[in-house]
Design an enzyme around this catalytic site. Structure first.
Site, PDB file in Angstrom:
ATOM      1  N   GLY A  10      43.230  40.351  74.709  1.00 48.19           N
ATOM      2  CA  GLY A  10      42.603  39.036  74.826  1.00 48.19           C
ATOM      3  C   GLY A  10      43.596  37.924  75.101  1.00 48.19           C
ATOM      4  N   SER A 124      40.511  30.371  61.883  1.00 46.37           N
ATOM      5  CA  SER A 124      40.223  29.262  62.807  1.00 46.37           C
ATOM      6  C   SER A 124      40.031  27.977  62.027  1.00 46.37           C
ATOM      7  CB  SER A 124      38.940  29.579  63.599  1.00 46.37           C
ATOM      8  OG  SER A 124      38.468  28.437  64.269  1.00 46.37           O
ATOM      9  N   TYR A 148      29.731  31.854  63.719  1.00 50.59           N
ATOM     10  CA  TYR A 148      31.086  32.292  64.069  1.00 50.59           C
ATOM     11  C   TYR A 148      32.083  31.826  63.016  1.00 50.59           C
ATOM     12  CZ  TYR A 148      35.773  31.846  65.829  1.00 50.59           C
ATOM     13  OH  TYR A 148      37.146  31.881  65.915  1.00 50.59           O
ATOM     14  N   LYS A 152      34.639  33.845  59.955  1.00 48.26           N
ATOM     15  CA  LYS A 152      36.053  33.632  59.631  1.00 48.26           C
ATOM     16  C   LYS A 152      36.213  33.260  58.158  1.00 48.26           C
ATOM     17  CE  LYS A 152      37.674  34.370  63.751  1.00 48.26           C
ATOM     18  NZ  LYS A 152      38.485  35.568  64.029  1.00 48.26           N
ATOM     19  N   PHE A 177      44.026  25.745  65.674  1.00 52.35           N
ATOM     20  CA  PHE A 177      43.253  24.585  66.094  1.00 52.35           C
ATOM     21  C   PHE A 177      42.749  24.845  67.520  1.00 52.35           C
ATOM     22  CE2 PHE A 177      43.036  21.507  62.632  1.00 52.35           C
ATOM     23  CZ  PHE A 177      43.642  22.291  61.661  1.00 52.35           C
ATOM     24  N   ARG A 230      41.093  16.251  69.631  1.00 52.44           N
ATOM     25  CA  ARG A 230      41.403  17.573  69.086  1.00 52.44           C
ATOM     26  C   ARG A 230      42.902  17.826  69.098  1.00 52.44           C
ATOM     27  NH1 ARG A 230      36.881  16.895  68.137  1.00 52.44           N
ATOM     28  NH2 ARG A 230      35.066  18.302  68.314  1.00 52.44           N
TER      29      ARG A 230
HETATM   30  P1  NAD Z   1      39.505  36.884  73.218  1.00 54.66           P
HETATM   31  O1  NAD Z   1      38.044  37.119  73.284  1.00 54.66           O
HETATM   32  O2  NAD Z   1      40.272  36.588  74.451  1.00 54.66           O
HETATM   33  O3  NAD Z   1      40.216  38.146  72.512  1.00 54.66           O
HETATM   34  C1  NAD Z   1      39.570  38.904  71.538  1.00 54.66           C
HETATM   35  C2  NAD Z   1      39.773  40.367  71.918  1.00 54.66           C
HETATM   36  O4  NAD Z   1      39.150  41.172  70.949  1.00 54.66           O
HETATM   37  C3  NAD Z   1      39.161  40.704  73.286  1.00 54.66           C
HETATM   38  O5  NAD Z   1      40.111  41.402  74.056  1.00 54.66           O
HETATM   39  C4  NAD Z   1      37.977  41.613  72.935  1.00 54.66           C
HETATM   40  O6  NAD Z   1      37.752  42.601  73.921  1.00 54.66           O
HETATM   41  C5  NAD Z   1      38.465  42.234  71.611  1.00 54.66           C
HETATM   42  N1  NAD Z   1      37.388  42.676  70.713  1.00 54.66           N
HETATM   43  C6  NAD Z   1      36.324  41.964  70.279  1.00 54.66           C
HETATM   44  N2  NAD Z   1      35.574  42.720  69.447  1.00 54.66           N
HETATM   45  C7  NAD Z   1      36.200  43.932  69.351  1.00 54.66           C
HETATM   46  C8  NAD Z   1      35.924  45.133  68.655  1.00 54.66           C
HETATM   47  N3  NAD Z   1      34.816  45.278  67.906  1.00 54.66           N
HETATM   48  N4  NAD Z   1      36.780  46.174  68.789  1.00 54.66           N
HETATM   49  C9  NAD Z   1      37.889  46.058  69.568  1.00 54.66           C
HETATM   50  N5  NAD Z   1      38.207  44.945  70.265  1.00 54.66           N
HETATM   51  C10 NAD Z   1      37.364  43.897  70.146  1.00 54.66           C
HETATM   52  O7  NAD Z   1      39.719  35.721  72.141  1.00 54.66           O
HETATM   53  P2  NAD Z   1      41.042  34.877  71.799  1.00 54.66           P
HETATM   54  O8  NAD Z   1      40.824  33.489  72.275  1.00 54.66           O
HETATM   55  O9  NAD Z   1      42.248  35.631  72.209  1.00 54.66           O
HETATM   56  O10 NAD Z   1      40.955  34.851  70.198  1.00 54.66           O
HETATM   57  C11 NAD Z   1      41.591  35.858  69.444  1.00 54.66           C
HETATM   58  C12 NAD Z   1      41.206  35.626  67.997  1.00 54.66           C
HETATM   59  O11 NAD Z   1      41.554  34.286  67.627  1.00 54.66           O
HETATM   60  C13 NAD Z   1      39.709  35.751  67.723  1.00 54.66           C
HETATM   61  O12 NAD Z   1      39.527  36.380  66.461  1.00 54.66           O
HETATM   62  C14 NAD Z   1      39.224  34.308  67.666  1.00 54.66           C
HETATM   63  O13 NAD Z   1      38.098  34.174  66.816  1.00 54.66           O
HETATM   64  C15 NAD Z   1      40.425  33.611  67.094  1.00 54.66           C
HETATM   65  N6  NAD Z   1      40.500  32.179  67.451  1.00 54.66           N
HETATM   66  C16 NAD Z   1      40.455  31.821  68.765  1.00 54.66           C
HETATM   67  C17 NAD Z   1      40.513  30.459  69.089  1.00 54.66           C
HETATM   68  C18 NAD Z   1      40.423  30.002  70.520  1.00 54.66           C
HETATM   69  O14 NAD Z   1      40.124  28.813  70.747  1.00 54.66           O
HETATM   70  N7  NAD Z   1      40.693  30.861  71.486  1.00 54.66           N
HETATM   71  C19 NAD Z   1      40.627  29.501  68.086  1.00 54.66           C
HETATM   72  C20 NAD Z   1      40.677  29.922  66.771  1.00 54.66           C
HETATM   73  C21 NAD Z   1      40.614  31.287  66.461  1.00 54.66           C
HETATM   74  C1  WQD Z   2      37.109  20.203  72.694  1.00 52.43           C
HETATM   75  C2  WQD Z   2      36.621  18.789  72.965  1.00 52.43           C
HETATM   76  C3  WQD Z   2      34.244  18.601  73.069  1.00 52.43           C
HETATM   77  C4  WQD Z   2      33.827  21.085  76.676  1.00 52.43           C
HETATM   78  C5  WQD Z   2      36.155  25.316  69.753  1.00 52.43           C
HETATM   79  C6  WQD Z   2      35.478  26.090  68.688  1.00 52.43           C
HETATM   80  C7  WQD Z   2      36.466  26.516  67.645  1.00 52.43           C
HETATM   81  C8  WQD Z   2      37.681  27.175  68.271  1.00 52.43           C
HETATM   82  C9  WQD Z   2      38.293  26.332  69.349  1.00 52.43           C
HETATM   83  C10 WQD Z   2      37.428  29.553  67.986  1.00 52.43           C
HETATM   84  C11 WQD Z   2      35.415  18.397  72.132  1.00 52.43           C
HETATM   85  C12 WQD Z   2      34.860  18.293  74.431  1.00 52.43           C
HETATM   86  C13 WQD Z   2      34.337  20.388  75.599  1.00 52.43           C
HETATM   87  C14 WQD Z   2      33.222  20.380  77.735  1.00 52.43           C
HETATM   88  C15 WQD Z   2      33.674  18.320  76.590  1.00 52.43           C
HETATM   89  N1  WQD Z   2      37.345  28.456  68.787  1.00 52.43           N
HETATM   90  N2  WQD Z   2      34.264  19.037  75.560  1.00 52.43           N
HETATM   91  N3  WQD Z   2      33.156  19.006  77.642  1.00 52.43           N
HETATM   92  O1  WQD Z   2      34.806  22.526  69.991  1.00 52.43           O
HETATM   93  O2  WQD Z   2      37.116  21.662  69.335  1.00 52.43           O
HETATM   94  O3  WQD Z   2      36.630  24.112  69.208  1.00 52.43           O
HETATM   95  O4  WQD Z   2      37.256  26.045  70.298  1.00 52.43           O
HETATM   96  O5  WQD Z   2      37.796  29.609  66.855  1.00 52.43           O
HETATM   97  O6  WQD Z   2      35.800  27.423  66.805  1.00 52.43           O
HETATM   98  O7  WQD Z   2      34.525  25.250  68.067  1.00 52.43           O
HETATM   99  O8  WQD Z   2      36.864  23.018  71.416  1.00 52.43           O
HETATM  100  O9  WQD Z   2      37.259  23.000  73.829  1.00 52.43           O
HETATM  101  O10 WQD Z   2      34.886  23.322  72.997  1.00 52.43           O
HETATM  102  O11 WQD Z   2      35.969  21.072  72.796  1.00 52.43           O
HETATM  103  O12 WQD Z   2      33.616  17.085  76.540  1.00 52.43           O
HETATM  104  O13 WQD Z   2      32.708  20.964  78.736  1.00 52.43           O
HETATM  105  O14 WQD Z   2      36.205  18.702  74.325  1.00 52.43           O
HETATM  106  O15 WQD Z   2      33.163  17.715  72.774  1.00 52.43           O
HETATM  107  O16 WQD Z   2      35.540  17.028  71.795  1.00 52.43           O
HETATM  108  P1  WQD Z   2      36.276  22.712  69.950  1.00 52.43           P
HETATM  109  P2  WQD Z   2      36.206  22.677  72.830  1.00 52.43           P
END
Ligand code: NAD
Ligand code: WQD
Length: 360
Positions: A10, A124, A148, A152, A177, A230
């Site tokens: 991912g 998260s 979601y 977490k 974040f 953010r």
């Molecule tokens: P992503 O979707 O790119 O990566 C997640 C990976 O997990 C993917 O490759 C998917 O195929 C794999 N996966 C999902 N379910 C699975 C399962 N049951 N078995 C095996 N593989 C599985 O997401 P990311 O952005 O890289 O996020 C990674 C982690 O960080 C996630 O747990 C996400 O919740 C957390 N996170 C992401 C963000 C963000 O904004 N990207 C923010 C906070 C937390």
């Molecule tokens: C950022 C800002 C929107 C899209 C999310 C998840 C959080 C985490 C990170 C997994 C906000 C604004 C966004 C658009 C916009 N993921 N926006 N137009 O909501 O802070 O966090 O991603 O853990 O769980 O909630 O991130 O990128 O969606 O939004 O104006 O098309 O951009 O309102 O102010 P967010 P985001």
């Protein structure tokens, strides 16, 4: 001894694999490729010049996952695997709870069985909900407001209970974040399925011409320019934070939560401007209504990670935008891999036959 990286194909996982390999770690990736492509891992190998084992295994496939533990000497686990789309979690909550929680239960049971007690978990900032004072510290009230975020929050609680039951565990809960950006090579980056939910991939797809215009969700917040603020953190800084957390869990017991953010907040319009400067492209936008559930302002107090992990985010907003643009410009359609060529590969992708039979 290897580091097991679940979800390593991912966005954040692949960037963390690069840093782990560059630091000399042996890694093993487990991923079901439900939200990623094998191509991302081929490029990890290209960037680092290193080979590593990949198991196309769903964490829900206990038998397939046990083979990973029985066939390898694992010293720690970095657990990225999970579903992460807030909006999707509202429409299919049972699948989110099953995938994220049951997958973690199966993983932890096997870790226990094979004596692997060092764990770094992808949590998260969404666990804080949307009513906190900023900057947000780790002892701020917890209160996720969507399924979601609740997965977490629940996993954090489950891991704390696991430690109470067996204090030989060492667990770091990393609360990210807003990760954005891409590796400087432009070879790996964020590759969202369909229309991006998150701001930065949306902006970059407008800049590259894949999408027409950005909808700015609200301009009436009590912020510097009325748009949401953010804490955007470069995905490579985030990846490096995992290596620091790995170091901690390998040498001390307990469960600790850490905010991984920059401690700075930027508004939506500031991000648009920064991206236009970085890309040289115009990003057209329309102000629309607020998105339900959005907080006005959210950014981290990241001092605990600095003090206890020796980690500080180093990259600024312009580098985040420049690196995002390089990835997007070079890969306008992401990794573009056809799903069915998962079994064609030029480096060890270990799968169990049963694994291909697994259906979610
Ligand atoms: P992503 O979707 O790119 O990566 C997640 C990976 O997990 C993917 O490759 C998917 O195929 C794999 N996966 C999902 N379910 C699975 C399962 N049951 N078995 C095996 N593989 C599985 O997401 P990311 O952005 O890289 O996020 C990674 C982690 O960080 C996630 O747990 C996400 O919740 C957390 N996170 C992401 C963000 C963000 O904004 N990207 C923010 C906070 C937390
Ligand atoms: C950022 C800002 C929107 C899209 C999310 C998840 C959080 C985490 C990170 C997994 C906000 C604004 C966004 C658009 C916009 N993921 N926006 N137009 O909501 O802070 O966090 O991603 O853990 O769980 O909630 O991130 O990128 O969606 O939004 O104006 O098309 O951009 O309102 O102010 P967010 P985001």
């Amino acid at each position: 001894m290897a580091i097991l990286v679940t979800g390593g194909a991912g966005y954040i996982g692949s960037h963390t694999c690069v840093e782990l390999l560059n630091e000399g770690h042996e890694i093993i990736v487990v991923d079901n490729f439900s939200n990623s492509k094998l191509e991302s891992l081929k490029r990890v190998s290209e960037i680092t010049g290193k080979l590593f084992k990949i198991y196309n295994v769903d964490l829900l496939n206990q038998k397939g996952l046990e083979e990973v533990f029985s066939e390898n000497k694992i010293e720690a686990v970095i657990h990225f695997a999970g579903l992460k789309a807030v909006g999707e979690s509202v429409s299919i909550p049972l699948w989110y709870y099953h995938n994220n929680l049951t997958g973690t239960f199966i993983l932890c049971e096997l870790m226990k069985k094979y004596g692997v007690k060092n764990l770094v978990f992808s949590s998260s900032a969404t666990v804080y909900g949307s009513t906190n004072q900023v900057p947000i510290s780790e002892d701020a009230p917890i209160g996720a407001v969507n399924p979601y975020g609740r997965t977490k929050q629940m996993i954090e609680e489950i891991l704390r209970d696991l430690y109470i039951s067996d204090q030989t565990w060492s667990i770091a809960l990393l609360r990210y974040f807003n990760p954005i950006g891409a590796h400087e090579s432009g070879l790996i980056g964020e590759d969202p399925n369909g229309i991006p939910n998150n701001l930065m991939p949306y902006i970059s797809q407008v800049a590259v011409g894949k999408l027409q215009s950005l909808n700015v969700f609200g301009s009436d917040y009590s912020t510097k320019d009325g748009t949401g603020v953010r804490d955007y953190i470069h995905v490579v800084d985030l990846a490096k934070g995992h290596l620091k957390a790995l170091g901690k869990v390998q040498f001390s017991k307990g469960v600790d939560a850490y905010n991984l953010g920059t401690g700075k907040g930027y508004s939506v319009l500031e991000m648009v401007k920064a991206f236009e400067i970085a890309s040289g492209k115009k990003v057209s936008y329309t102000i629309t209504n607020r998105r339900p559930g959005d907080a006005a302002i959210c950014f981290a107090d990241a001092s605990k990670a600095k003090i206890e992990l020796g980690w500080v985010a180093a990259k600024g907003i312009h580098e985040m935008c420049e690196d995002t643009w390089r990835w997007q410009k070079n890969n306008p359609n992401g990794y573009e891999e056809e799903q069915d060529n998962l079994i064609e590969h030029n480096f060890p992708v270990l799968t169990s036959a049963a694994d291909f039979l697994v259906s979610n």
